[in-house]
Design a protein around this motif. Structure first.
Motif, PDB file in Angstrom:
ATOM      1  N   MET A  28      36.877  71.199  53.639  1.00 54.94           N
ATOM      2  CA  MET A  28      35.536  70.569  53.232  1.00 54.94           C
ATOM      3  C   MET A  28      35.691  69.833  51.956  1.00 54.94           C
ATOM      4  O   MET A  28      36.311  70.551  50.978  1.00 54.94           O
ATOM      5  CB  MET A  28      34.653  71.665  53.303  1.00 54.94           C
ATOM      6  CG  MET A  28      33.192  71.352  52.696  1.00 54.94           C
ATOM      7  SD  MET A  28      31.948  72.333  52.781  1.00 54.94           S
ATOM      8  CE  MET A  28      31.957  72.734  54.671  1.00 54.94           C
ATOM      9  N   GLU A  29      35.385  68.674  51.832  1.00 58.28           N
ATOM     10  CA  GLU A  29      35.589  68.228  50.400  1.00 58.28           C
ATOM     11  C   GLU A  29      34.557  68.701  49.547  1.00 58.28           C
ATOM     12  O   GLU A  29      33.441  68.990  49.737  1.00 58.28           O
ATOM     13  CB  GLU A  29      35.133  66.539  50.803  1.00 58.28           C
ATOM     14  CG  GLU A  29      35.200  65.733  49.606  1.00 58.28           C
ATOM     15  CD  GLU A  29      34.718  64.172  49.895  1.00 58.28           C
ATOM     16  OE1 GLU A  29      34.775  63.344  48.911  1.00 58.28           O
ATOM     17  OE2 GLU A  29      34.472  63.888  51.134  1.00 58.28           O
ATOM     18  N   ARG A  30      35.082  68.766  48.375  1.00 60.82           N
ATOM     19  CA  ARG A  30      34.258  69.149  47.212  1.00 60.82           C
ATOM     20  C   ARG A  30      34.090  68.231  46.049  1.00 60.82           C
ATOM     21  O   ARG A  30      35.229  67.484  45.689  1.00 60.82           O
ATOM     22  CB  ARG A  30      34.785  70.470  46.733  1.00 60.82           C
ATOM     23  CG  ARG A  30      34.770  71.839  47.375  1.00 60.82           C
ATOM     24  CD  ARG A  30      35.321  72.850  46.688  1.00 60.82           C
ATOM     25  NE  ARG A  30      35.288  74.182  47.388  1.00 60.82           N
ATOM     26  CZ  ARG A  30      34.101  75.108  47.371  1.00 60.82           C
ATOM     27  NH1 ARG A  30      33.173  74.541  46.659  1.00 60.82           N
ATOM     28  NH2 ARG A  30      33.944  75.984  48.282  1.00 60.82           N
ATOM     29  N   ARG A  31      33.183  67.838  45.631  1.00 58.36           N
ATOM     30  CA  ARG A  31      32.932  66.915  44.468  1.00 58.36           C
ATOM     31  C   ARG A  31      33.178  67.360  43.208  1.00 58.36           C
ATOM     32  O   ARG A  31      32.725  68.591  42.757  1.00 58.36           O
ATOM     33  CB  ARG A  31      31.390  66.352  44.704  1.00 58.36           C
ATOM     34  CG  ARG A  31      31.225  65.495  43.207  1.00 58.36           C
ATOM     35  CD  ARG A  31      29.812  64.993  43.383  1.00 58.36           C
ATOM     36  NE  ARG A  31      29.615  64.086  44.518  1.00 58.36           N
ATOM     37  CZ  ARG A  31      28.390  63.796  45.094  1.00 58.36           C
ATOM     38  NH1 ARG A  31      27.525  64.264  44.653  1.00 58.36           N
ATOM     39  NH2 ARG A  31      28.447  62.977  46.383  1.00 58.36           N
ATOM     40  N   GLN A  32      34.188  66.781  42.399  1.00 58.73           N
ATOM     41  CA  GLN A  32      34.654  67.370  41.210  1.00 58.73           C
ATOM     42  C   GLN A  32      33.376  66.759  40.085  1.00 58.73           C
ATOM     43  O   GLN A  32      33.471  65.416  39.850  1.00 58.73           O
ATOM     44  CB  GLN A  32      35.829  66.745  40.765  1.00 58.73           C
ATOM     45  CG  GLN A  32      36.413  67.353  39.469  1.00 58.73           C
ATOM     46  CD  GLN A  32      36.209  68.808  39.323  1.00 58.73           C
ATOM     47  OE1 GLN A  32      36.585  69.415  40.333  1.00 58.73           O
ATOM     48  NE2 GLN A  32      35.966  69.292  38.351  1.00 58.73           N
ATOM     49  N   ILE A  33      32.636  67.506  39.626  1.00 54.71           N
ATOM     50  CA  ILE A  33      31.451  67.159  38.652  1.00 54.71           C
ATOM     51  C   ILE A  33      32.053  66.743  37.314  1.00 54.71           C
ATOM     52  O   ILE A  33      33.281  67.417  37.092  1.00 54.71           O
ATOM     53  CB  ILE A  33      30.331  67.901  38.711  1.00 54.71           C
ATOM     54  CG1 ILE A  33      30.603  69.245  38.159  1.00 54.71           C
ATOM     55  CG2 ILE A  33      29.783  67.900  40.191  1.00 54.71           C
ATOM     56  CD1 ILE A  33      29.402  69.889  37.835  1.00 54.71           C
ATOM     57  N   ASN A  34      31.325  66.435  36.387  1.00 50.57           N
ATOM     58  CA  ASN A  34      31.818  66.137  35.086  1.00 50.57           C
ATOM     59  C   ASN A  34      31.153  67.138  34.067  1.00 50.57           C
ATOM     60  O   ASN A  34      30.042  66.839  33.603  1.00 50.57           O
ATOM     61  CB  ASN A  34      31.368  64.720  34.495  1.00 50.57           C
ATOM     62  CG  ASN A  34      31.876  64.640  33.073  1.00 50.57           C
ATOM     63  OD1 ASN A  34      32.676  65.190  32.822  1.00 50.57           O
ATOM     64  ND2 ASN A  34      31.081  63.647  32.265  1.00 50.57           N
ATOM     65  N   PRO A  35      31.514  68.463  34.185  1.00 53.30           N
ATOM     66  CA  PRO A  35      30.888  69.539  33.278  1.00 53.30           C
ATOM     67  C   PRO A  35      30.877  69.140  31.766  1.00 53.30           C
ATOM     68  O   PRO A  35      31.782  68.641  31.310  1.00 53.30           O
ATOM     69  CB  PRO A  35      31.730  70.624  33.644  1.00 53.30           C
ATOM     70  CG  PRO A  35      32.890  70.305  33.886  1.00 53.30           C
ATOM     71  CD  PRO A  35      32.855  68.993  34.536  1.00 53.30           C
ATOM     72  N   LEU A  37      27.028  71.685  53.676  1.00 55.47           N
ATOM     73  CA  LEU A  37      27.111  71.557  52.340  1.00 55.47           C
ATOM     74  C   LEU A  37      28.474  70.548  51.868  1.00 55.47           C
ATOM     75  O   LEU A  37      29.437  70.865  52.257  1.00 55.47           O
ATOM     76  CB  LEU A  37      27.366  72.837  51.670  1.00 55.47           C
ATOM     77  CG  LEU A  37      27.442  73.123  50.257  1.00 55.47           C
ATOM     78  CD1 LEU A  37      26.085  72.495  49.506  1.00 55.47           C
ATOM     79  CD2 LEU A  37      27.624  74.387  49.642  1.00 55.47           C
ATOM     80  N   ILE A  38      28.262  69.436  51.354  1.00 58.95           N
ATOM     81  CA  ILE A  38      29.220  68.718  50.813  1.00 58.95           C
ATOM     82  C   ILE A  38      29.955  69.025  49.790  1.00 58.95           C
ATOM     83  O   ILE A  38      31.171  69.248  49.810  1.00 58.95           O
ATOM     84  CB  ILE A  38      28.595  66.986  50.544  1.00 58.95           C
ATOM     85  CG1 ILE A  38      27.955  66.585  52.091  1.00 58.95           C
ATOM     86  CG2 ILE A  38      29.766  66.283  50.210  1.00 58.95           C
ATOM     87  CD1 ILE A  38      27.354  65.414  51.973  1.00 58.95           C
ATOM     88  N   GLY A  39      29.423  69.482  48.756  1.00 56.26           N
ATOM     89  CA  GLY A  39      30.166  70.170  47.629  1.00 56.26           C
ATOM     90  C   GLY A  39      29.340  71.074  46.592  1.00 56.26           C
ATOM     91  O   GLY A  39      27.966  70.566  46.470  1.00 56.26           O
ATOM     92  N   ALA A  40      29.733  71.995  46.413  1.00 52.99           N
ATOM     93  CA  ALA A  40      29.234  72.845  45.281  1.00 52.99           C
ATOM     94  C   ALA A  40      30.148  73.499  44.166  1.00 52.99           C
ATOM     95  O   ALA A  40      31.016  74.241  44.815  1.00 52.99           O
ATOM     96  CB  ALA A  40      28.340  73.679  45.928  1.00 52.99           C
ATOM     97  N   VAL A  96      24.994  69.298  43.636  1.00 50.09           N
ATOM     98  CA  VAL A  96      25.332  69.579  45.000  1.00 50.09           C
ATOM     99  C   VAL A  96      24.517  68.696  45.983  1.00 50.09           C
ATOM    100  O   VAL A  96      23.442  68.306  45.527  1.00 50.09           O
ATOM    101  CB  VAL A  96      24.632  71.079  45.295  1.00 50.09           C
ATOM    102  CG1 VAL A  96      23.535  71.188  45.308  1.00 50.09           C
ATOM    103  CG2 VAL A  96      25.072  71.384  46.900  1.00 50.09           C
ATOM    104  N   ASP A  97      25.338  68.375  46.879  1.00 49.49           N
ATOM    105  CA  ASP A  97      24.841  67.608  48.099  1.00 49.49           C
ATOM    106  C   ASP A  97      24.251  68.420  49.276  1.00 49.49           C
ATOM    107  O   ASP A  97      25.158  69.092  49.836  1.00 49.49           O
ATOM    108  CB  ASP A  97      25.493  66.428  48.466  1.00 49.49           C
ATOM    109  CG  ASP A  97      25.876  65.322  47.351  1.00 49.49           C
ATOM    110  OD1 ASP A  97      26.706  64.671  47.767  1.00 49.49           O
ATOM    111  OD2 ASP A  97      24.971  65.046  46.743  1.00 49.49           O
TER     112      ASP A  97
END
Length: 502
Positions: A1-8, A101-104, A151-152
């Protein structure tokens, strides 16, 4: 499952309140937004957070909402202040089982590390360890304390802010779901889905420990329970099973008598005589939800905890509410509050309350002896010679199934040895009898690992009887020094006779 790398946004070292406020100001920047160019751009957020966290604000929830809204003027915002809202657990379950859940990912902001509950739950509930039980090393779980993550969910992108603080020694929590849309539909749908997930059990048991949560490990511990392995007098065993199973089929009977459809059962007795095993068997057999209470404590105090416990029970009814070690749960300051929830004006329709106590002398007589609170009481005494022999024979059969027979020359059969062993264990609880056979098996395994041939089984077991007997004697001496209990021996005899004759 693809995870989005956010900019923390990095959570800096905090020195004093102002550093904390400025850090939260940074956290309130959305993951995709750059930091403001001028320090004046942060003034409004600094001021609002300074007021909120320094206690100068009369409504912290509103001030935090206002801060988020000013930073997302064109977005929809759904806010919650529910301490039990398990958003992270919901996302984890979706990530594991469904492709919605696309990414969390929690950013490395104010992240807390706690010991995993998965390691502890079985031990807390199943106090007497199984010989086949295996133990895991402690695991650490991460949780976001103050910060923002992305999260998406179902085609909608959310920035989710979470904050914890204290108002007048009361724990507080705020969650803000920020998203784009024409109305609040997407955020409301996410909140409703989380609550639906929280309510539905899938191989889980409700456990209250600082708040309600679903526990898979306790559920699996309960599945090992078996009435056939619970050694009690036949009449007592029959009545206990009847009282806990027939209740849920008797709603019409209660209505016809014009009495409330609720019941209370109290299991009384010293530790190690089968109360917990009986509770596990009751839960396993139940066709209704079970709510297990470890403590009345909550972040907002024990009264709030008691209120939350009974509120959940009323919502889940028909259900079983388990209060194990009731004497340790109750405190003088919460006694009246507990009584009002247990037997007050509010309806407890469809709730079967099952409680245990090792020390009935520590429970107020208004709880112990008044009808409609705990109507039925079962006394779990130290096992009689007959019950000890029955329990011992169960273990001897188990040893034989493992290839360890009674091979001494002194006894003609397993039954004769079991009878002699029951005589030598007068005053022992089932817990000590179990420990006898567990310690014997461990010593056998140690000898086997060193290549030493096994000796006479009966003599080895008697050696363990001598060693453990000293511990039993020490426990008896300690008990002898305790004050007389409020529940007299005559009362206990009356209870036994009443149940045997039912």
């Amino acid at each position: 499952m693809e995870r989005r790398q956010i900019n923390p946004v990095a959570y800096p070292n905090i020195t004093g309140l102002w550093g904390f406020v400025r850090s939260l100001s940074a956290l309130l920047q959305p993951a995709s937004a750059p930091l403001p160019d001028s320090e004046e751009d942060l003034n409004w957020m600094d001021a609002s957070l300074d007021d909120a966290y320094a206690g100068r604000s009369t409504n912290t929830l509103y001030r935090l909402f206002e801060s988020v809204k000013k930073h997302h003027p064109n977005s929809q915002i759904v806010s919650l202040d529910d301490l039990c809202f398990d958003l992270s657990g919901f996302f984890a379950s979706k990530n594991a089982t469904e492709d919605v859940l696309i990414g969390a990912q929690f950013p490395k902001q104010h992240v807390m590390l706690t010991r995993s509950e998965k390691v502890r739950n079985g031990r807390n509930f199943d106090r007497i360890h199984h010989e086949e039980e295996t133990y895991q090393c402690a695991q650490l779980e991460r949780s976001l304390r103050n910060g923002v993550f992305e999260v998406d969910y179902e085609s909608t992108h959310f920035n989710i802010y979470q904050f914890h603080w204290t108002d007048f020694h009361t724990a507080m929590r705020a969650i803000y779901l920020v998203f784009d849309g024409e109305d609040l539909t997407a955020g409301t749908k996410l909140v409703q889905d989380v609550y639906d997930w929280m309510e539905n059990l899938k191989d889980e048991i409700w456990v209250f420990d600082q708040g309600w949560r679903k526990d898979k490990d306790m559920y699996h511990v309960v599945q090992s329970a078996d009435w056939k392995r619970i050694v009690l007098e036949a009449d007592m065993l029959h009545n206990l099973r009847r009282d806990t199973s027939v209740f849920f089929d008797s709603e019409d009977a209660y209505k016809s008598l014009n009495v409330a459809w609720k019941r209370g059962i109290l299991l009384i007795g010293s530790p190690g005589n089968g109360k917990t095993e009986a509770i596990k068997a009751i839960i396993k057999d139940a066709s209704v939800p079970c709510l297990y209470v470890k403590s009345f404590k909550s972040p907002r105090g024990p009264e709030f905890g008691i209120r939350a416990i009974f509120k959940k029970a009323r919502q889940s009814a028909p259900c079983i509410l388990v209060l194990e070690d009731l004497d340790s749960l109750l405190e003088p300051m919460t006694r009246s509050f507990f009584l009002n929830e247990l037997d007050g004006l509010e309806s407890n329709h469809g709730i079967l309350t099952v409680a245990t106590t090792n020390h009935p002398e520590n429970i107020d007589q208004a709880i112990l002896n008044r009808p409609s609170r705990f109507d039925t009481k079962y006394v779990f005494d130290l096992p009689s010679p007959y019950l000890r022999q029955k329990y011992i024979n169960m273990w001897l059969l188990k040893l034989e199934s493992l290839g360890i027979g009674v091979n001494g020359d002194q006894y003609a059969s397993r039954e004769i040895f079991g009878e002699e062993l029951s005589l030598r264990t007068e005053g022992w609880s089932f817990a000590y009898l179990k420990e006898l056979f567990v310690s014997f098996q461990l010593s056998r395994a140690a000898l086997r690992s060193t290549g030493v041939a096994a000796g006479d089984t009966t003599q080895e077991i008697f050696q363990h009887v001598e060693t453990l007997g000293k511990q039993v004697a020490m426990g008896g001496s300690a008990s002898a020094g305790e004050p007389d209990i409020a529940l007299s021996d005559a009362s206990l005899r009356t209870m036994r006779m009443a149940h045997m004759g039912r």
